[in-house]
Design a protein around this motif. Structure first.
Motif, PDB file in Angstrom:
ATOM      1  N   LYS A 157      23.356  -6.517 -47.218  1.00  0.00           N
ATOM      2  CA  LYS A 157      23.309  -5.366 -47.725  1.00  0.00           C
ATOM      3  C   LYS A 157      22.319  -4.535 -47.148  1.00  0.00           C
ATOM      4  CE  LYS A 157      23.802  -7.131 -52.750  1.00  0.00           C
ATOM      5  NZ  LYS A 157      23.224  -7.297 -54.089  1.00  0.00           N
ATOM      6  N   ARG A 158      22.735  -4.227 -45.783  1.00  0.00           N
ATOM      7  CA  ARG A 158      22.011  -3.265 -44.977  1.00  0.00           C
ATOM      8  C   ARG A 158      23.147  -2.362 -44.374  1.00  0.00           C
ATOM      9  NH1 ARG A 158      19.097  -4.554 -40.895  1.00  0.00           N
ATOM     10  NH2 ARG A 158      20.019  -6.478 -40.515  1.00  0.00           N
ATOM     11  N   ALA A 159      23.099  -1.050 -44.112  1.00  0.00           N
ATOM     12  CA  ALA A 159      24.100  -0.134 -43.440  1.00  0.00           C
ATOM     13  C   ALA A 159      23.565  -0.208 -41.990  1.00  0.00           C
ATOM     14  CB  ALA A 159      24.009   1.069 -44.088  1.00  0.00           C
ATOM     15  N   VAL A 160      23.890  -1.070 -41.127  1.00  0.00           N
ATOM     16  CA  VAL A 160      23.438  -0.774 -39.862  1.00  0.00           C
ATOM     17  C   VAL A 160      24.502  -0.528 -38.974  1.00  0.00           C
ATOM     18  CG1 VAL A 160      22.603  -2.347 -37.881  1.00  0.00           C
ATOM     19  CG2 VAL A 160      22.136  -3.096 -40.199  1.00  0.00           C
ATOM     20  N   PRO A 161      24.121   0.669 -38.215  1.00  0.00           N
ATOM     21  CA  PRO A 161      25.264   1.371 -37.286  1.00  0.00           C
ATOM     22  C   PRO A 161      25.997   0.279 -36.590  1.00  0.00           C
ATOM     23  CG  PRO A 161      23.163   2.609 -37.249  1.00  0.00           C
ATOM     24  CD  PRO A 161      22.878   1.468 -38.230  1.00  0.00           C
ATOM     25  N   ALA A 162      27.434   0.435 -36.522  1.00  0.00           N
ATOM     26  CA  ALA A 162      28.270  -0.515 -35.519  1.00  0.00           C
ATOM     27  C   ALA A 162      28.084  -0.474 -34.166  1.00  0.00           C
ATOM     28  CB  ALA A 162      29.392  -0.397 -36.247  1.00  0.00           C
ATOM     29  N   SER A 163      28.271  -1.714 -33.416  1.00  0.00           N
ATOM     30  CA  SER A 163      28.223  -1.478 -32.095  1.00  0.00           C
ATOM     31  C   SER A 163      29.221  -2.550 -31.733  1.00  0.00           C
ATOM     32  CB  SER A 163      26.747  -1.926 -31.629  1.00  0.00           C
ATOM     33  OG  SER A 163      26.317  -3.170 -32.049  1.00  0.00           O
ATOM     34  N   GLY A 164      29.726  -2.186 -30.490  1.00  0.00           N
ATOM     35  CA  GLY A 164      30.663  -3.241 -29.723  1.00  0.00           C
ATOM     36  C   GLY A 164      31.936  -3.382 -30.429  1.00  0.00           C
ATOM     37  N   ASP A 165      32.323  -4.554 -30.580  1.00  0.00           N
ATOM     38  CA  ASP A 165      33.695  -4.940 -31.019  1.00  0.00           C
ATOM     39  C   ASP A 165      33.642  -5.604 -32.506  1.00  0.00           C
ATOM     40  OD1 ASP A 165      35.085  -4.016 -28.928  1.00  0.00           O
ATOM     41  OD2 ASP A 165      34.877  -5.846 -27.954  1.00  0.00           O
ATOM     42  N   ARG A 166      32.435  -5.607 -32.981  1.00  0.00           N
ATOM     43  CA  ARG A 166      32.116  -6.259 -34.401  1.00  0.00           C
ATOM     44  C   ARG A 166      32.823  -5.508 -35.467  1.00  0.00           C
ATOM     45  NH1 ARG A 166      27.904  -9.751 -35.103  1.00  0.00           N
ATOM     46  NH2 ARG A 166      27.374  -8.726 -36.957  1.00  0.00           N
ATOM     47  N   PRO A 167      33.178  -6.434 -36.303  1.00  0.00           N
ATOM     48  CA  PRO A 167      33.748  -5.711 -37.487  1.00  0.00           C
ATOM     49  C   PRO A 167      33.215  -4.423 -38.104  1.00  0.00           C
ATOM     50  CG  PRO A 167      34.168  -7.991 -37.678  1.00  0.00           C
ATOM     51  CD  PRO A 167      33.149  -7.633 -36.685  1.00  0.00           C
ATOM     52  N   ALA A 168      33.575  -3.430 -38.551  1.00  0.00           N
ATOM     53  CA  ALA A 168      32.938  -2.165 -38.853  1.00  0.00           C
ATOM     54  C   ALA A 168      33.675  -1.631 -40.094  1.00  0.00           C
ATOM     55  CB  ALA A 168      33.030  -1.136 -37.826  1.00  0.00           C
ATOM     56  N   ARG A 169      32.947  -0.840 -40.925  1.00  0.00           N
ATOM     57  CA  ARG A 169      33.367  -0.119 -42.082  1.00  0.00           C
ATOM     58  C   ARG A 169      32.810   1.539 -42.045  1.00  0.00           C
ATOM     59  NH1 ARG A 169      35.877  -3.915 -42.447  1.00  0.00           N
ATOM     60  NH2 ARG A 169      36.015  -5.430 -44.155  1.00  0.00           N
ATOM     61  N   ARG A 170      33.792   2.293 -42.620  1.00  0.00           N
ATOM     62  CA  ARG A 170      33.562   3.701 -42.419  1.00  0.00           C
ATOM     63  C   ARG A 170      33.264   4.287 -43.819  1.00  0.00           C
ATOM     64  NH1 ARG A 170      38.499   6.693 -39.847  1.00  0.00           N
ATOM     65  NH2 ARG A 170      39.413   5.248 -41.321  1.00  0.00           N
ATOM     66  N   PHE A 171      32.189   4.957 -43.872  1.00  0.00           N
ATOM     67  CA  PHE A 171      31.960   5.636 -45.281  1.00  0.00           C
ATOM     68  C   PHE A 171      31.491   7.151 -44.843  1.00  0.00           C
ATOM     69  CE2 PHE A 171      30.646   1.220 -46.234  1.00  0.00           C
ATOM     70  CZ  PHE A 171      31.399   1.086 -47.270  1.00  0.00           C
ATOM     71  N   PRO A 172      32.190   7.949 -45.781  1.00  0.00           N
ATOM     72  CA  PRO A 172      31.794   9.303 -45.709  1.00  0.00           C
ATOM     73  C   PRO A 172      30.549   9.674 -45.829  1.00  0.00           C
ATOM     74  CG  PRO A 172      33.929   9.301 -46.753  1.00  0.00           C
ATOM     75  CD  PRO A 172      33.414   7.872 -46.684  1.00  0.00           C
ATOM     76  N   LEU A 173      29.958  10.797 -45.147  1.00  0.00           N
ATOM     77  CA  LEU A 173      28.573  11.305 -45.247  1.00  0.00           C
ATOM     78  C   LEU A 173      28.487  12.264 -46.347  1.00  0.00           C
ATOM     79  CD1 LEU A 173      27.393  11.078 -41.583  1.00  0.00           C
ATOM     80  CD2 LEU A 173      26.384   9.678 -43.425  1.00  0.00           C
ATOM     81  N   LEU A 174      28.006  12.003 -47.568  1.00  0.00           N
ATOM     82  CA  LEU A 174      28.199  13.075 -48.427  1.00  0.00           C
ATOM     83  C   LEU A 174      27.212  13.930 -48.916  1.00  0.00           C
ATOM     84  CD1 LEU A 174      29.263  10.303 -51.031  1.00  0.00           C
ATOM     85  CD2 LEU A 174      30.787  11.706 -49.669  1.00  0.00           C
ATOM     86  N   GLY A 175      26.016  14.016 -47.750  1.00  0.00           N
ATOM     87  CA  GLY A 175      25.253  15.158 -47.716  1.00  0.00           C
ATOM     88  C   GLY A 175      24.251  14.840 -48.512  1.00  0.00           C
ATOM     89  N   PRO A 176      22.951  15.897 -48.569  1.00  0.00           N
ATOM     90  CA  PRO A 176      21.845  15.504 -49.108  1.00  0.00           C
ATOM     91  C   PRO A 176      22.000  15.868 -50.713  1.00  0.00           C
ATOM     92  CG  PRO A 176      21.763  17.726 -48.140  1.00  0.00           C
ATOM     93  CD  PRO A 176      23.112  16.953 -47.659  1.00  0.00           C
ATOM     94  N   PRO A 177      21.122  15.341 -51.752  1.00  0.00           N
ATOM     95  CA  PRO A 177      21.387  16.010 -53.163  1.00  0.00           C
ATOM     96  C   PRO A 177      21.202  17.426 -53.363  1.00  0.00           C
ATOM     97  CG  PRO A 177      19.728  14.147 -52.942  1.00  0.00           C
ATOM     98  CD  PRO A 177      20.022  14.522 -51.509  1.00  0.00           C
ATOM     99  N   LEU A 178      21.965  17.942 -54.104  1.00  0.00           N
ATOM    100  CA  LEU A 178      21.649  19.285 -54.328  1.00  0.00           C
ATOM    101  C   LEU A 178      20.523  19.841 -55.066  1.00  0.00           C
ATOM    102  CD1 LEU A 178      24.944  19.733 -56.838  1.00  0.00           C
ATOM    103  CD2 LEU A 178      24.581  20.564 -54.198  1.00  0.00           C
TER     104      LEU A 178
END
Length: 556
Positions: free
Chosen positions: A349-370
């Motif tokens: 349950k940590r969002a660690v930036p992907a590196s190399g050929d390891r499996p990765a997930r992509r999530f849109p960056l939704l900006g700061p709170p209004l």
């Protein structure tokens, strides 16, 4: 008078801007002052016929030209607005009427205002003891420029009772106060850098959904923005109309859920060179459902030859519980994606930036709170988590609703410190909101957290599967269809090849392969259904829980 109504009245008196409706057949433009003049007569009619302050008035109509003055008239008379869920050609009217009666009882509505194309439903409602009035007749016989009803308008009065997108059999309405509405609409105007004197909003969004009613009706009416608006039926009948309106009216601001950009991208790919000019579009908000970066890319790539700039896309996070907006990505940056290590996300349950050929997930960056909203992420133990730690997203601020109305009575939404639990799982990355999925939908297998959207996107890549019509359903351990000793999942897809045994078999095999390739796990079962089979909310979102119920009732 509330700040929201004061803003609305100021725009009505001072703004030369207005709304154009009736495209593509009979376009008509009315200034906001003209809309307000009609609203004043409607308000006088409502007050003169017994509408008391605080009363909820339900609206069932499809035409923005009628809905805008009716909503404003209700507010001026001291009432609150509830946009009813609309029946479709496939709707069982008896069931819809029963559900609608339950909703009206829940919100204490004393009146339903009815307009095209739903006028024929008057008898269905009146037979059940519901008072109905045609919107078009509201205000008839009232002299021009009547005095506004002499009613108090406090910040804590209810402005909107927004029905949620869940099951209509168990309705729930979000209580949006004048305070909430003012706080959120002014925050959205600030974050989007709206230019009241130059921006042109273009919309086809349904007005029974918060993105349409708040974002593309209430906001332009309250602050005096130019608006061009058509109905969802107009868009669905001819999706390219959306781009055509942006082109002809010089549209600068628009919004839609992800699926609509995918649809428009395909249409733009077939449009003739030089037939459109999309260079004016500077703010194309994508929200209301999970954002697929590939769908966004198909839209921007197809639109590039018409002058569309990829930078105009604004990824957003929103919910009715804040009136509409929660966070907007910064304008002129386009869609930015956080690429993270899949194993760290699922196991730790940590969002660690992907590196190399390891499996990765992509999530849109939704900006700061209004502006005016704060966000935090909380673990299962209640601990406030740090940067890039994944947990439940909570919100606090003036825009956050004080509670719901349910069939069992009012329900508070905030804890003792004012925090709202959104029910979404995600993380903060340097103050930027990232949503991974709905907490209740997360599938846990072998200690891994698997998000249904990853499964659904993979299934949607299979030839023969209808775009946007794939659902992943969690199976709890030892229960449900195809039960096993550990939690698993099913996948249901719609296809025009349903009913062809050979084609269905091939689709099931390819869906299984695609899903396994994407997440490293196989579905317990894949169902191929005919178009229109998957349960959806009135706003068009796929319903996972209802899909599970549907699959439970089918033989294996």
């Amino acid at each position: 008078m509330s700040r929201f109504l004061d803003l609305l009245l100021t725009s009505a008196a001072e703004s030369p801007r207005g709304m154009t409706t009736g495209e593509p057949r009979e376009p008509v433009r009315r200034t906001w002052a003209e809309v307000h003049a009609v609203a004043r007569r409607m308000a006088a009619d409502l007050a003169g016929n017994g509408l008391t302050p605080g009363t909820s008035v339900a609206v069932l109509a499809g035409e923005p030209a009628l809905i805008a003055p009716a909503a404003q008239g209700i507010w001026l008379a001291g009432g609150s607005v509830t946009m009813l869920h609309q029946p479709t050609p496939r709707t069982d009217l008896a069931e819809w009427a029963a559900d609608t009666v339950k909703v009206l009882d829940m919100i204490g509505a004393g009146l339903v205002l009815l307009g095209p194309p739903f006028d024929p439903l008057a008898d269905v409602l009146t037979e059940r003891g519901i008072t109905v009035r045609p919107i078009a007749e509201l205000g008839e016989g009232i002299a021009e420029g009547p005095a506004l009803p002499d009613v108090p308008h406090s910040e804590d009065d209810i402005a909107l009772l927004q029905l949620t997108s869940g099951s209509t059999a168990e309705p729930k309405a979000v209580r949006i106060t004048h305070r909430n509405l003012y706080a959120n609409l002014t925050a959205m105007v600030q974050a989007s850098e709206l230019r009241v004197d130059r921006d042109v909003m273009v919309s086809w969004l349904p007005l029974f959904h918060d993105m349409g009613m708040v974002g593309f009706m209430t906001v332009p009416m309250a602050v005096g923005l130019e608006l061009v608006t058509v109905t969802p039926a107009d868009f669905l009948g001819r999706p390219l109309l959306w781009a055509d309106l942006i082109s002809r009216y010089g549209g600068t601001v628009t919004a839609a859920p992800n699926f609509a950009y995918a649809v428009l991208g395909r249409q733009l790919g077939r449009a003739e060179d030089g037939s459109l000019d999309l260079s004016t579009l500077r703010f194309a908000l994508n929200g209301a459902e999970p954002i697929d970066p590939d769908a966004v890319a198909s839209f921007t790539d197809a639109g590039a030859r018409f002058g569309l700039r990829a930078e105009c896309v604004v990824a957003a996070y929103g919910m009715a519980e804040t009136a509409l907006g929660v966070s907007f990505a910064p304008i002129e940056t386009g869609l930015r994606v956080d690429i993270i290590d899949a194993e760290a996300l699922e196991a730790e349950k940590r969002a660690v930036p992907a590196s190399g050929d390891r499996p990765a997930r992509r999530f849109p960056l939704l900006g700061p709170p209004l502006p005016g909203l704060s966000a935090r992420v909380v673990g299962e133990d209640g601990r406030v988590l740090g940067d890039r730690e994944v947990g439940g997203i909570q919100l606090r601020g003036e825009a956050v609703t004080p509670g719901y109305l349910t069939v069992d009575g009012p329900l508070a939404t905030q804890d003792a410190d004012g925090w709202l639990d959104t029910g979404d799982q995600g993380y903060l990355a340097d103050g930027i909101v990232v949503v991974c999925g709905r907490l209740k939908d997360v599938i846990i297998m072998g200690g891994r957290n698997i998000y249904p959207t990853d499964i659904e996107r993979a299934a949607g890549e299979v030839d023969g599967v209808r775009a946007g019509n794939a659902v992943a359903v969690r199976l709890d351990a030892g229960s449900g269809v195809g039960a096993s000793k550990r939690e698993s999942f099913l996948v249901a897809v719609e296809s025009r090849r349903a009913g062809d045994a050979e084609a269905e078999s091939l689709i099931r095999k390819e869906v299984t392969a695609k899903v396994f390739s994407a997440i490293g796990a196989r579905p317990a079962r894949v169902e191929v259904l005919a178009p229109g089979s998957l349960p959806k909310t009135p706003s068009g979102k796929l319903r996972r829980a209802a899909t599970k119920d549907l699959l439970d009732s089918r033989p294996e």
